[in-house]
Design a protein around this motif. Structure first.
Motif, mmCIF file in Angstrom:
data_model
loop_
_atom_site.group_PDB
_atom_site.id
_atom_site.type_symbol
_atom_site.label_atom_id
_atom_site.label_comp_id
_atom_site.label_asym_id
_atom_site.label_seq_id
_atom_site.Cartn_x
_atom_site.Cartn_y
_atom_site.Cartn_z
ATOM 1 N N GLN A 1 0.826 -1.193 0.000
ATOM 2 C CA GLN A 1 0.000 0.000 0.000
ATOM 3 C C GLN A 1 0.869 1.255 0.000
ATOM 4 O O GLN A 1 1.970 1.263 0.532
ATOM 5 C CB GLN A 1 -0.880 0.024 1.261
ATOM 6 N N VAL B 1 -6.417 12.633 5.812
ATOM 7 C CA VAL B 1 -6.774 11.908 4.603
ATOM 8 C C VAL B 1 -5.666 10.911 4.283
ATOM 9 O O VAL B 1 -4.495 11.277 4.234
ATOM 10 C CB VAL B 1 -6.956 12.876 3.406
ATOM 11 N N GLY B 2 -6.031 9.643 4.102
ATOM 12 C CA GLY B 2 -5.056 8.629 3.697
ATOM 13 C C GLY B 2 -4.808 7.595 4.771
ATOM 14 O O GLY B 2 -5.731 7.146 5.440
ATOM 15 N N ARG B 3 -3.545 7.218 4.920
ATOM 16 C CA ARG B 3 -3.122 6.167 5.836
ATOM 17 C C ARG B 3 -2.081 6.702 6.813
ATOM 18 O O ARG B 3 -1.247 7.513 6.446
ATOM 19 C CB ARG B 3 -2.425 5.040 5.063
ATOM 20 N N ASP C 1 0.779 4.893 9.020
ATOM 21 C CA ASP C 1 1.403 3.601 9.303
ATOM 22 C C ASP C 1 2.830 3.811 9.808
ATOM 23 O O ASP C 1 3.239 4.939 10.062
ATOM 24 C CB ASP C 1 1.360 2.691 8.071
ATOM 25 N N GLU D 1 -12.581 11.125 9.189
ATOM 26 C CA GLU D 1 -13.550 10.588 8.230
ATOM 27 C C GLU D 1 -12.877 9.962 7.008
ATOM 28 O O GLU D 1 -13.337 8.943 6.487
ATOM 29 C CB GLU D 1 -14.511 11.699 7.781
ATOM 30 N N LYS D 2 -11.769 10.542 6.543
ATOM 31 C CA LYS D 2 -11.121 10.052 5.320
ATOM 32 C C LYS D 2 -9.834 9.286 5.603
ATOM 33 O O LYS D 2 -9.003 9.099 4.726
ATOM 34 C CB LYS D 2 -10.875 11.212 4.368
ATOM 35 N N LEU D 3 -9.691 8.838 6.846
ATOM 36 C CA LEU D 3 -8.554 7.981 7.197
ATOM 37 C C LEU D 3 -8.908 6.549 6.797
ATOM 38 O O LEU D 3 -9.951 6.040 7.181
ATOM 39 C CB LEU D 3 -8.266 8.064 8.693
ATOM 40 N N THR D 4 -8.050 5.922 6.016
ATOM 41 C CA THR D 4 -8.354 4.573 5.531
ATOM 42 C C THR D 4 -7.669 3.473 6.329
ATOM 43 O O THR D 4 -8.097 2.319 6.281
ATOM 44 C CB THR D 4 -7.954 4.432 4.047
ATOM 45 N N TYR D 5 -6.606 3.825 7.066
ATOM 46 C CA TYR D 5 -5.859 2.817 7.821
ATOM 47 C C TYR D 5 -5.047 3.521 8.894
ATOM 48 O O TYR D 5 -4.544 4.619 8.673
ATOM 49 C CB TYR D 5 -4.911 2.052 6.878
ATOM 50 N N PRO E 1 -14.366 6.217 10.622
ATOM 51 C CA PRO E 1 -14.955 5.119 9.860
ATOM 52 C C PRO E 1 -14.986 3.865 10.754
ATOM 53 O O PRO E 1 -14.152 3.725 11.650
ATOM 54 C CB PRO E 1 -14.001 4.929 8.686
ATOM 55 N N ILE F 1 -11.692 2.037 11.642
ATOM 56 C CA ILE F 1 -10.808 2.864 12.475
ATOM 57 C C ILE F 1 -11.386 2.948 13.886
ATOM 58 O O ILE F 1 -10.652 2.829 14.883
ATOM 59 C CB ILE F 1 -10.638 4.278 11.872
#
Length: 118
Positions: A2, A23-25, A27, A54-58, A87, A90
């Motif tokens: 990723q 926004v995004g990841r 890690d 809200e727009k955090l994917t990981y 989300p 998360i």
């Protein structure tokens, strides 16, 4: 593999809070960069801070640690800090880690701003 990319967008909400949208990841590769960038954005403000996820994917454990360090820094400055708009995946990670017991987690950005202004 990723793409490890995170963006931070800052909004001033009614002159009462600093709202930072993620926004995004987050890690192990970019958690330190996330922490440094967020620290810079909140350093000049005495207003409460809302982290809009809200727009955090990981988020990894390193990302959670960065958020915890920010929370501790703000608590030391007696500045309110909360998370909002998580989300479901998360939110589950935050709850499993027990962060919802030490950091206020609100359903939405508007709920967080209402909480701060009340």
């Amino acid at each position: 593999m990723q793409n490890s990319h995170v963006e931070l967008h800052v909004d001033q909400a009614e002159d009462t809070a600093l709202v930072v949208s993620v926004v995004g990841r987050i890690d192990g590769v970019n958690a330190q960069e996330f922490y440094n960038s967020l620290s810079k954005k909140i350093n000049g403000s005495d207003n409460p801070v809302v982290l809009d996820l809200e727009k955090l994917t990981y988020i990894s454990s390193a990302g959670l640690r960065s958020i915890l360090l920010i929370a501790k820094t703000l608590k030391g400055r007696n500045t309110r800090f909360m998370l909002c708009s998580l989300p479901d995946p998360i939110k589950e990670i935050v709850e499993i880690a027990g962060f919802d017991k030490i950091i206020d987690v609100l359903q939405s950005r508007s709920a967080a701003i209402t909480e701060i202004t009340s």
